[in-house]
Scaffold this motif. Structure first.
Motif: not given
Length: 271
Positions: A146, A148, A150, A217
């Protein structure tokens, strides 16, 4: 004579007071634990035996027990004399050999059910035993990758569930990350994006001996910048074409004017 008797007793007493000098046996497994083994491959464990000149190895045994569970019973894999050729294990795929100061356990066709705690026990000529342990676990494939984000710190973090020895690689639009796009952390899990604004597809690929898996992403599209560049180029081309056509028309008009003036002068001369 009394002096010699006294010295012999003194020497014997010193030996007793130095149990780990000439009369201490130890064993340690050389593999760095935990040992991860790919199923259907071979598990090889090596152990080093240290003993003093007054010690002799009379037997070596290898045992196995589960790392977790309610059953404390050990399974004997092989028991061998202290010196001699390779000895047979309790199963056809188990092989053990014992040298002067080393013993090796090899299990061919290792299965996932054979993970656990392996123990090697060395027995000296007096029956004293010393044991060393090693944890063996299955080599796991990469699972559940995965990514993620910021946004405030312009960082992307790649995570992976429980794969063994994961290796992380980053790509932007299917191309390896360059300095113009960002910087990857030492462990490979974090991408510090320097490209502004953040746009396009960022892919993290995690791999090990058993395969790979990836996650992507997707940020805002980078096509706007590309369209702007294309429009600017197209506009320049159109301007050049328009300028060329205008120059041609002006040249043609000028040429016809000169021809008309020469024709008029010729008629005047004739008359």
């Amino acid at each position: 004579m009394d002096l010699q008797y006294f010295l012999s007793w003194r020497a014997a007493l010193m030996l007793l007071l130095l149990p780990c000098g000439l009369q201490c046996m130890s064993v340690r497994i050389l593999n760095e634990e935990p040992v991860h083994v790919v199923p259907d491959s071979s598990l090889v464990l090596k152990a080093r035996i240290e003993h003093g000149p007054l010690e002799e190895v009379s037997a070596v045994s290898w045992e196995w027990e589960p790392e977790t569970g309610i059953s404390p019973d050990r399974v004997t894999l092989a028991t061998c004399p202290g010196r001699g050729p390779e000895c047979a294990g309790t199963r056809p795929n188990v092989h053990v050999n014992v040298e002067q100061q080393e013993t090796t356990l090899q299990i061919n066709g290792y299965s996932g059910a054979e993970g656990g705690v392996y123990a090697v026990t060395v027995t000296d000529h007096k029956g004293a035993k010393t044991t060393a342990h090693c944890i063996v676990r299955n080599y796991e494939a990469v699972h559940h990758v995965s990514v993620s984000v910021n946004v405030s710190h312009s960082t992307l973090v790649c995570g992976e569930a429980w794969g063994t020895e994961p290796h992380f690689s980053w790509f932007h639009e299917r191309v390896a990350i360059t300095k113009t796009v960002g910087r990857v952390s030492g462990d490979g899990t974090t991408l510090f994006v320097t490209k502004t604004p953040i746009c396009g597809h960022f892919t993290c690929m995690v791999s090990n001996k058993m395969g790979h898996s990836s996650a992507t992403y997707t940020a805002a599209s980078c096509e706007t910048e590309g369209k702007g560049t294309t429009a600017a180029v197209l506009c320049s081309v159109l301007l050049l074409m328009f300028g060329g056509v205008l120059a041609f028309l002006l040249w043609r008009r000028h040429r016809h004017r000169n021809r008309g003036e020469r024709l008029h002068e010729h008629l005047d001369d004739t008359i």
